[in-house]
Design an enzyme around this catalytic site. Structure first.
Site, PDB file in Angstrom:
ATOM      1  N   THR A 186       6.397  48.147  91.895  1.00 28.10           N
ATOM      2  CA  THR A 186       6.787  49.555  91.834  1.00 28.10           C
ATOM      3  C   THR A 186       7.880  49.821  92.848  1.00 28.10           C
ATOM      4  O   THR A 186       7.839  49.298  93.964  1.00 28.10           O
ATOM      5  CB  THR A 186       5.589  50.500  92.088  1.00 28.10           C
ATOM      6  OG1 THR A 186       6.088  51.847  92.117  1.00 28.10           O
ATOM      7  CG2 THR A 186       4.853  50.202  93.381  1.00 28.10           C
ATOM      8  N   GLU A 331      -0.048  52.009  91.133  1.00 33.94           N
ATOM      9  CA  GLU A 331      -1.115  51.649  92.070  1.00 33.94           C
ATOM     10  C   GLU A 331      -2.497  52.010  91.543  1.00 33.94           C
ATOM     11  O   GLU A 331      -3.509  51.714  92.170  1.00 33.94           O
ATOM     12  CB  GLU A 331      -0.896  52.374  93.413  1.00 33.94           C
ATOM     13  CG  GLU A 331       0.280  51.862  94.238  1.00 33.94           C
ATOM     14  CD  GLU A 331       1.600  52.541  93.911  1.00 33.94           C
ATOM     15  OE1 GLU A 331       1.728  53.083  92.800  1.00 33.94           O
ATOM     16  OE2 GLU A 331       2.504  52.532  94.770  1.00 33.94           O
ATOM     17  N   LYS A 444      12.622  60.152  90.283  1.00 31.79           N
ATOM     18  CA  LYS A 444      12.125  59.593  89.024  1.00 31.79           C
ATOM     19  C   LYS A 444      12.947  60.139  87.868  1.00 31.79           C
ATOM     20  O   LYS A 444      12.868  61.309  87.527  1.00 31.79           O
ATOM     21  CB  LYS A 444      10.651  59.904  88.831  1.00 31.79           C
ATOM     22  CG  LYS A 444      10.030  58.909  87.871  1.00 31.79           C
ATOM     23  CD  LYS A 444       8.540  58.858  87.965  1.00 31.79           C
ATOM     24  CE  LYS A 444       8.026  57.554  87.408  1.00 31.79           C
ATOM     25  NZ  LYS A 444       6.619  57.580  87.131  1.00 31.79           N
ATOM     26  N   TRP A 449      11.979  54.741  88.418  1.00 26.84           N
ATOM     27  CA  TRP A 449      12.290  55.076  89.810  1.00 26.84           C
ATOM     28  C   TRP A 449      13.727  54.721  90.180  1.00 26.84           C
ATOM     29  O   TRP A 449      14.253  53.701  89.758  1.00 26.84           O
ATOM     30  CB  TRP A 449      11.368  54.316  90.767  1.00 26.84           C
ATOM     31  CG  TRP A 449       9.951  54.766  90.720  1.00 26.84           C
ATOM     32  CD1 TRP A 449       8.881  54.014  90.301  1.00 26.84           C
ATOM     33  CD2 TRP A 449       9.429  56.040  91.115  1.00 26.84           C
ATOM     34  NE1 TRP A 449       7.735  54.755  90.413  1.00 26.84           N
ATOM     35  CE2 TRP A 449       8.035  55.999  90.904  1.00 26.84           C
ATOM     36  CE3 TRP A 449       9.998  57.207  91.617  1.00 26.84           C
ATOM     37  CZ2 TRP A 449       7.205  57.083  91.185  1.00 26.84           C
ATOM     38  CZ3 TRP A 449       9.169  58.289  91.889  1.00 26.84           C
ATOM     39  CH2 TRP A 449       7.806  58.227  91.673  1.00 26.84           C
TER      40      TRP A 449
END
Ligand code: AMP
Length: 547
Positions: A186, A331, A444, A449
């Site tokens: 991420t 996550e 975002k 991202w």
């Protein structure tokens, strides 16, 4: 005294075994990179996955080693999902939208040993292959007829040839359910992208959680088309949930435009789909422009970014498609909350129901959440007080891969660790969470991202720039886009065009800031940190006002 029930580890391979045995005839339909529509069944898919598992063994992939993919949503990608994790290796889905340097960093950090890729990504793989020093085998996901005539990649393997040579008998090994199963990176954190390492147990529990009726509501009567890519947190878990519930699966491949999606929804009788708001904009625009209706689609999951209320209204009121607004994070495997109404809310006015559905929703069993103030104390669930959102549960991260960034958890008075999401939210008395802000310094755009710090560092490397701050500015199409705020060096002459041009080749093109605002000074806090909240208050609507 222990219970007297069977000890059976929760393993990903069991999902495929179940799908083959109980839903063997169920279809898996894919639009392929080669351009055609491919049809298979769970029975065939399971057999081919076993061939892939044999091929991985032949390539010398050992338990725990990372097997990377750069691929669209399709049946071959699904085979690798099950073959890699099922045989004890770790599936690592790389995001092809990242810049080549980031892909190189991530694959190196993960120490990927094999890379399976769709032909669409051949130029990217060729650009990075020599830098992927840990990768022993490159495999093109196609047949001999479609293999590139010449490639810069030495010993490029052909997927169909590779598995054709294998036996479809393979016994899925049994091992500890806590063993790692898959890895996603991420960029929604500061610093380098970080790896989130899922286990078989966390994946299986998440699959049970998302299949529930008040969650994504998957069943053997559904036809599921995940628009969300399989390189985005395992397509939000749908490839696993479909096998668990025996749903028909439809994969759109590279065709994510409105027409391609609509055609597939209609021809395959899709009942449930999932994706970020941006893809639905394209679909709705196409459907509107051609006066079309969805004949089978009943529900769509929208998440990854806030679902604009107008989009929710359009789906529900004009097309009779129920929107399931969902929130989650890489996550969190990723699903945390879904805005499914409670019984007592069904009788509320349409407007009141709509207001509830526009929230990010209530937790799926398995995830606990709370909001805390600056002092770390829990805040009331009154729908008004906002605080940092914290979560815990068996499919929530405990550490990033290789312990990057140290211990991310915050302990409460009872010694329970909570993961700080970086989102700021309210929770109402019915447990519906609503995101009101974000404390993490990232942008975002269309569900992907963009690292504001990377963009600032590049700008600061320009000789004409004294200070640069990059903020998330609201955008009608992409939800957020980067806006660069710059203080020039005294006496320096630097233009907007010159500075935007400075980004060329240094980042993926779509990361380039939409605009630059030159200012006299950037507000700083007591410790000298740029006060980006203040900049966001001032310039957050800059791009909306300009169009
Ligand atoms: P990712 O790890 O890429 O899935 O991104 C997770 C982050 O995306 C969350 O922490 C939120 O900031 C944002 N996000 C995800 N879903 C939503 C949603 N429904 N509404 C608003 N923000 C969301």
């Amino acid at each position: 005294m222990n219970g007297l029930m069977m000890q059976q580890p929760l393993l990903i391979s069991s999902l495929l075994v179940h799908a083959e045995r109980h839903h063997g005839e169920q279809e898996v339909v894919s639009r392929r990179v080669e351009g055609d529509i491919h049809r298979t069944t769970y029975r065939e898919l399971a057999a081919r996955s076993r061939r892939v598992a044999n091929a991985l063994a032949r390539l010398g992939v050992k338990s725990g080693e990372r097997v990377a993919t750069l691929a669209w949503n399709g049946y071959r990608h699904l085979e690798i999902y099950y073959a890699a994790s099922g045989s004890g290796a770790v599936l690592h889905t790389l995001n092809p939208r990242l810049h080549a340097d980031q892909v190189t960093y991530i694959a190196g950090h993960a120490e990927d040993v094999a890379l399976f890729f769709d032909l669409t990504f051949l130029p990217l793989v060729e650009a990075v292959a020599s830098r992927l020093t840990t990768v022993r085998n490159f495999v093109a996901l196609t047949d001999r007829a479609h293999m590139p005539a010449a490639s810069k990649i030495a010993n490029l393997l052909c997927y169909e040839e590779l598995i054709e040579a294998e036996n479809d008998r393979f016994t899925w090994p049994s091992f500890d359910e806590n063993q790692a199963s898959s890895l996603c990176y991420t960029s929604g954190t500061t610093g380098n992208p970080k790896g989130v390492l899922y286990s078989h147990r966390s994946t299986l529990l998440h699959t049970f959680g998302i299949a529930l009726p008040d969650s994504l509501d998957c069943s053997a009567r559904d036809t599921i088309l995940p628009v969300v890519p399989m390189f985005h947190v395992n397509a939000w878990g749908l490839p696993y949930a479909a096998c668990m519930t025996g749903s028909k699966l439809v994969f759109p491949g590279p065709g994510l435009d409105g027409k391609s999606l609509f055609d597939l929804f209609e021809s395959e009788g899709v009942t449930l789909s999932a994706g970020v708001p941006t893809v639905w904009q394209g679909l709705l625009a196409y459907v509107d422009a051609h006066g079309l209706k969805f004949s089978t689609m009943r529900r769509t999951v929208i998440g990854g970014s806030a679902c604009p209320p107008a989009m929710m209204k359009a789906f529900q009121e004009r097309f009779d498609v129920q929107v399931l607004h969902a929130w989650g994070m890489t996550e969190m495997s990723p699903v945390g909350t879904v805005a499914a109404l409670k019984r007592k809310q069904i009788g509320a006015s349409a407007e009141a129901r709509f207001a509830i559905q526009a929230k990010q929703g209530r937790t799926v069993y398995g995830v606990d959440m709370k909001i805390v103030g600056a002092d770390g104390k829990e805040l009331p669930w009154n729908g008004e007080t906002s605080g940092e959102l914290m979560v815990r549960g068996p499919w929530v991260i405990s550490h990033y891969f290789k312990n990057e960034g140290g211990d991310p958890l915050v302990e409460d008075a009872e010694g329970h660790g909570w993961f700080p999401t970086g989102d700021v939210a309210t929770i109402d008395a019915d447990g519906f969470m609503q995101i009101t802000d974000r404390s993490k310094d990232v942008i975002k755009s269309g569900g992907e991202w963009i690292g504001s710090i990377d963009l600032e560092n590049i700008a600061m490397a320009h000789p004409g720039v004294a200070m640069a701050a990059c903020i998330a500015a609201e955008h009608r199409k992409w939800d957020e886009r980067p806006l660069l705020i710059v203080v020039k060096r005294p006496g320096a002459e630097v233009t907007r065009e010159e500075l935007l041009g400075f980004y060329e080749g240094r980042i993926a093109k779509w990361w380039t800031p939409d605009d630059i605002v030159f200012v006299e000074s950037i507000p700083l806090g007591a410790t000298g940190k740029m006060l980006k909240n203040r900049l966001r208050d001032q310039y957050g609507k800059y791009l909306l006002e300009k169009t």
